[in-house]
Design a protein around this motif. Structure first.
Motif, PDB file in Angstrom:
ATOM      1  N   LEU A 225       0.839  -1.209   0.000  1.00 60.19           N
ATOM      2  CA  LEU A 225       0.000   0.000   0.000  1.00 60.19           C
ATOM      3  C   LEU A 225       0.869   1.252   0.000  1.00 60.19           C
ATOM      4  CD1 LEU A 225      -2.839  -0.917   2.557  1.00 60.19           C
ATOM      5  CD2 LEU A 225      -3.041  -0.772   0.060  1.00 60.19           C
ATOM      6  N   ALA A 226       1.966   1.223   0.752  1.00 64.71           N
ATOM      7  CA  ALA A 226       2.891   2.358   0.783  1.00 64.71           C
ATOM      8  C   ALA A 226       3.485   2.631  -0.594  1.00 64.71           C
ATOM      9  CB  ALA A 226       4.010   2.103   1.791  1.00 64.71           C
ATOM     10  N   LYS A 227       3.574   1.575  -1.396  1.00 61.98           N
ATOM     11  CA  LYS A 227       4.118   1.715  -2.745  1.00 61.98           C
ATOM     12  C   LYS A 227       3.064   2.167  -3.752  1.00 61.98           C
ATOM     13  CE  LYS A 227       7.913  -1.578  -2.820  1.00 61.98           C
ATOM     14  NZ  LYS A 227       8.386  -2.854  -3.391  1.00 61.98           N
ATOM     15  N   GLY A 228       1.815   2.305  -3.279  1.00 66.41           N
ATOM     16  CA  GLY A 228       0.760   2.788  -4.165  1.00 66.41           C
ATOM     17  C   GLY A 228      -0.042   1.711  -4.856  1.00 66.41           C
ATOM     18  N   VAL A 229       0.104   0.467  -4.404  1.00 60.29           N
ATOM     19  CA  VAL A 229      -0.623  -0.657  -4.990  1.00 60.29           C
ATOM     20  C   VAL A 229      -2.056  -0.683  -4.448  1.00 60.29           C
ATOM     21  CG1 VAL A 229      -0.672  -3.192  -5.073  1.00 60.29           C
ATOM     22  CG2 VAL A 229       1.485  -1.987  -5.308  1.00 60.29           C
ATOM     23  N   SER A 230      -3.003  -1.162  -5.244  1.00 64.49           N
ATOM     24  CA  SER A 230      -4.396  -1.258  -4.801  1.00 64.49           C
ATOM     25  C   SER A 230      -4.517  -2.280  -3.672  1.00 64.49           C
ATOM     26  CB  SER A 230      -5.306  -1.687  -5.959  1.00 64.49           C
ATOM     27  OG  SER A 230      -5.104  -3.064  -6.264  1.00 64.49           O
ATOM     28  N   PRO A 231      -5.540  -2.152  -2.809  1.00 62.45           N
ATOM     29  CA  PRO A 231      -5.688  -3.107  -1.696  1.00 62.45           C
ATOM     30  C   PRO A 231      -5.750  -4.566  -2.141  1.00 62.45           C
ATOM     31  CG  PRO A 231      -7.031  -1.186  -1.287  1.00 62.45           C
ATOM     32  CD  PRO A 231      -6.485  -1.020  -2.673  1.00 62.45           C
ATOM     33  N   LEU A 232      -6.503  -4.880  -3.190  1.00 60.58           N
ATOM     34  CA  LEU A 232      -6.597  -6.279  -3.632  1.00 60.58           C
ATOM     35  C   LEU A 232      -5.248  -6.779  -4.117  1.00 60.58           C
ATOM     36  CD1 LEU A 232      -8.104  -8.873  -4.236  1.00 60.58           C
ATOM     37  CD2 LEU A 232      -8.870  -7.870  -6.411  1.00 60.58           C
ATOM     38  N   GLU A 233      -4.551  -5.972  -4.908  1.00 59.88           N
ATOM     39  CA  GLU A 233      -3.239  -6.375  -5.409  1.00 59.88           C
ATOM     40  C   GLU A 233      -2.240  -6.490  -4.258  1.00 59.88           C
ATOM     41  OE1 GLU A 233      -0.371  -7.722  -7.989  1.00 59.88           O
ATOM     42  OE2 GLU A 233      -2.533  -7.561  -8.245  1.00 59.88           O
ATOM     43  N   ALA A 234      -2.360  -5.592  -3.278  1.00 55.63           N
ATOM     44  CA  ALA A 234      -1.474  -5.646  -2.110  1.00 55.63           C
ATOM     45  C   ALA A 234      -1.663  -6.957  -1.359  1.00 55.63           C
ATOM     46  CB  ALA A 234      -1.752  -4.456  -1.183  1.00 55.63           C
ATOM     47  N   VAL A 235      -2.915  -7.379  -1.202  1.00 56.32           N
ATOM     48  CA  VAL A 235      -3.211  -8.648  -0.521  1.00 56.32           C
ATOM     49  C   VAL A 235      -2.692  -9.825  -1.337  1.00 56.32           C
ATOM     50  CG1 VAL A 235      -5.052 -10.161   0.309  1.00 56.32           C
ATOM     51  CG2 VAL A 235      -5.164  -7.709   0.775  1.00 56.32           C
ATOM     52  N   HIS A 236      -2.882  -9.771  -2.661  1.00 56.44           N
ATOM     53  CA  HIS A 236      -2.365 -10.822  -3.555  1.00 56.44           C
ATOM     54  C   HIS A 236      -0.846 -10.970  -3.391  1.00 56.44           C
ATOM     55  CE1 HIS A 236      -5.224 -12.757  -6.200  1.00 56.44           C
ATOM     56  NE2 HIS A 236      -5.854 -11.623  -6.421  1.00 56.44           N
ATOM     57  N   GLN A 237      -0.143  -9.854  -3.473  1.00 56.84           N
ATOM     58  CA  GLN A 237       1.315  -9.865  -3.385  1.00 56.84           C
ATOM     59  C   GLN A 237       1.771 -10.331  -2.000  1.00 56.84           C
ATOM     60  OE1 GLN A 237       3.378  -9.336  -5.832  1.00 56.84           O
ATOM     61  NE2 GLN A 237       2.381  -8.058  -7.349  1.00 56.84           N
ATOM     62  N   ALA A 238       1.058  -9.868  -0.964  1.00 58.56           N
ATOM     63  CA  ALA A 238       1.409 -10.260   0.405  1.00 58.56           C
ATOM     64  C   ALA A 238       1.195 -11.754   0.618  1.00 58.56           C
ATOM     65  CB  ALA A 238       0.584  -9.454   1.402  1.00 58.56           C
ATOM     66  N   LYS A 239       0.170 -12.297  -0.014  1.00 55.88           N
ATOM     67  CA  LYS A 239      -0.107 -13.741   0.083  1.00 55.88           C
ATOM     68  C   LYS A 239       1.063 -14.538  -0.508  1.00 55.88           C
ATOM     69  CE  LYS A 239      -3.210 -17.284   0.386  1.00 55.88           C
ATOM     70  NZ  LYS A 239      -3.780 -17.776   1.647  1.00 55.88           N
ATOM     71  N   THR A 240       1.582 -14.069  -1.626  1.00 58.26           N
ATOM     72  CA  THR A 240       2.744 -14.720  -2.237  1.00 58.26           C
ATOM     73  C   THR A 240       3.957 -14.627  -1.319  1.00 58.26           C
ATOM     74  OG1 THR A 240       1.948 -14.199  -4.469  1.00 58.26           O
ATOM     75  CG2 THR A 240       4.287 -14.710  -4.243  1.00 58.26           C
ATOM     76  N   PHE A 241       4.167 -13.431  -0.742  1.00 55.01           N
ATOM     77  CA  PHE A 241       5.310 -13.205   0.154  1.00 55.01           C
ATOM     78  C   PHE A 241       5.261 -14.135   1.359  1.00 55.01           C
ATOM     79  CE2 PHE A 241       7.521 -11.119   3.634  1.00 55.01           C
ATOM     80  CZ  PHE A 241       8.691 -10.665   3.049  1.00 55.01           C
ATOM     81  N   ILE A 242       4.109 -14.227   2.019  1.00 48.75           N
ATOM     82  CA  ILE A 242       4.014 -15.044   3.230  1.00 48.75           C
ATOM     83  C   ILE A 242       4.048 -16.536   2.896  1.00 48.75           C
ATOM     84  CG2 ILE A 242       1.473 -15.078   3.348  1.00 48.75           C
ATOM     85  CD1 ILE A 242       4.011 -14.963   6.290  1.00 48.75           C
ATOM     86  N   SER A 243       3.525 -16.921   1.745  1.00 47.07           N
ATOM     87  CA  SER A 243       3.588 -18.335   1.348  1.00 47.07           C
ATOM     88  C   SER A 243       5.027 -18.780   1.174  1.00 47.07           C
ATOM     89  CB  SER A 243       2.802 -18.565   0.045  1.00 47.07           C
ATOM     90  OG  SER A 243       1.425 -18.351   0.248  1.00 47.07           O
ATOM     91  N   GLN A 244       5.835 -17.915   0.574  1.00 54.24           N
ATOM     92  CA  GLN A 244       7.259 -18.229   0.411  1.00 54.24           C
ATOM     93  C   GLN A 244       7.959 -18.267   1.768  1.00 54.24           C
ATOM     94  OE1 GLN A 244       8.152 -15.040  -2.256  1.00 54.24           O
ATOM     95  NE2 GLN A 244       7.713 -16.242  -4.095  1.00 54.24           N
ATOM     96  N   ALA A 245       7.583 -17.338   2.658  1.00 51.76           N
ATOM     97  CA  ALA A 245       8.210 -17.275   3.984  1.00 51.76           C
ATOM     98  C   ALA A 245       7.902 -18.525   4.808  1.00 51.76           C
ATOM     99  CB  ALA A 245       7.722 -16.025   4.717  1.00 51.76           C
ATOM    100  N   ILE A 246       6.688 -19.068   4.646  1.00 54.51           N
ATOM    101  CA  ILE A 246       6.299 -20.274   5.387  1.00 54.51           C
ATOM    102  C   ILE A 246       6.926 -21.524   4.775  1.00 54.51           C
ATOM    103  CG2 ILE A 246       4.344 -21.772   6.006  1.00 54.51           C
ATOM    104  CD1 ILE A 246       2.617 -19.227   6.151  1.00 54.51           C
ATOM    105  N   SER A 247       7.015 -21.549   3.455  1.00 50.70           N
ATOM    106  CA  SER A 247       7.470 -22.768   2.766  1.00 50.70           C
ATOM    107  C   SER A 247       8.986 -22.972   2.811  1.00 50.70           C
ATOM    108  CB  SER A 247       6.995 -22.754   1.309  1.00 50.70           C
ATOM    109  OG  SER A 247       7.542 -21.651   0.611  1.00 50.70           O
TER     110      SER A 247
END
Length: 269
Positions: A225-247
């Motif tokens: 969001l700080a980078k100016g991404v839309s909320p849905l896209e921010a959640v999408h990107q964050a989901k990818t980030f946390i999935s990699q962090a867990i895996s």
């Protein structure tokens, strides 16, 4: 001329073990190339085995921390994590309104992985009245959503009704995280903007090293969001980030270890 550097503020508790709280948030901001700042609401003595002590910070000092960073450096997005009492919650709400912080992510942290309650009972009502109405995105997991809503959310329809309630309370977007639902083969989150439901699905990884997952996920949303991404896209990107962090667990500690905040870099290298 220098490009604008995205700036994100975490208003949360400190985790001495480094896996959750402001430590997880700052690590996430840094990994996503966002300048991270903090206003500490509580100091916890904890590790991967559990929480052994909590010292709440004076509300006036919390206010001064927010004043200091916003008045000098500025904030493009902020997130809240662990808030132990109503006085601190009131201060945060006042400051968010005073400084017109529109990109606010509210992570309603209530119980740690060790089962330790991190939010006083009466503060839960205040959360609904004070912070959720200011949220651009609110990110409860299933247990947190069930506590706030007051009923089980074991069916999709119930989760959709719960999502609508968060919107009714004033949040602009909600993502109900489904990682705790062991009945699902995949980890499915439900995103809602008041009009359309979107299911975000990711592979489920069997690991005990998930300490700080919620903090990291909400911090990643805040960074995008700080980078100016839309909320849905921010959640999408964050989901990818946390999935990699867990895996790609770090295998640190004797209990519920932290996620791997630099795992996303492995894909790029």
């Amino acid at each position: 001329m220098m490009n604008h550097i995205p700036r994100a503020l975490t208003i949360a508790g400190s985790d001495s073990g480094g896996g959750a709280g402001i430590q997880a948030d700052i690590k996430t901001f840094q990994e996503l190339e966002v300048y991270g700042m903090s206003a500490i609401t509580a100091i916890t003595a904890q590790n991967t085995l559990g929480v052994t002590g909590i010292q709440e910070i004076d509300p006036d000092i919390v206010a001064k921390q927010i004043d200091a960073v916003v008045s000098d450096i500025g904030v493009d997005a902020a997130k809240t994590g662990m808030i132990a009492n109503i006085e601190i919650m009131q201060i945060i709400a006042e400051k968010v309104k005073q400084y017109q912080i529109l990109n606010l992510v509210v992570d309603p942290v209530m119980v740690s992985k060790s089962g330790h309650s991190l939010l006083e009972e009466e503060a839960r009502l205040a959360l609904k009245e004070l912070l959720i109405p200011l949220a651009m995105v609110v990110t409860p997991n299933l247990p947190e959503a069930e506590v706030l809503i007051g009923k089980p959310l074991d069916r999709l329809e119930a989760r959709k009704e719960a999502a609508q309630m968060f919107i009714d309370w004033g949040a602009k977007h909600v993502v109900i995280k489904g990682g705790h639902d062991k009945n699902k083969e995949k980890a499915e989150d439900l995103f809602y903007d008041g009009k359309e439901f979107v299911t975000l699905s990711a592979e489920r990884f069997e690991t005990k090293h998930t300490h700080g997952t919620g903090c990291t996920f909400s911090a990643a949303i805040t960074a995008y969001l700080a980078k100016g991404v839309s909320p849905l896209e921010a959640v999408h990107q964050a989901k990818t980030f946390i999935s990699q962090a867990i895996s790609h667990p770090l295998q640190i500690g004797k209990g519920h270890g932290p996620t791997n905040h630099w795992a996303h870099r492995m894909r790029r290298e």
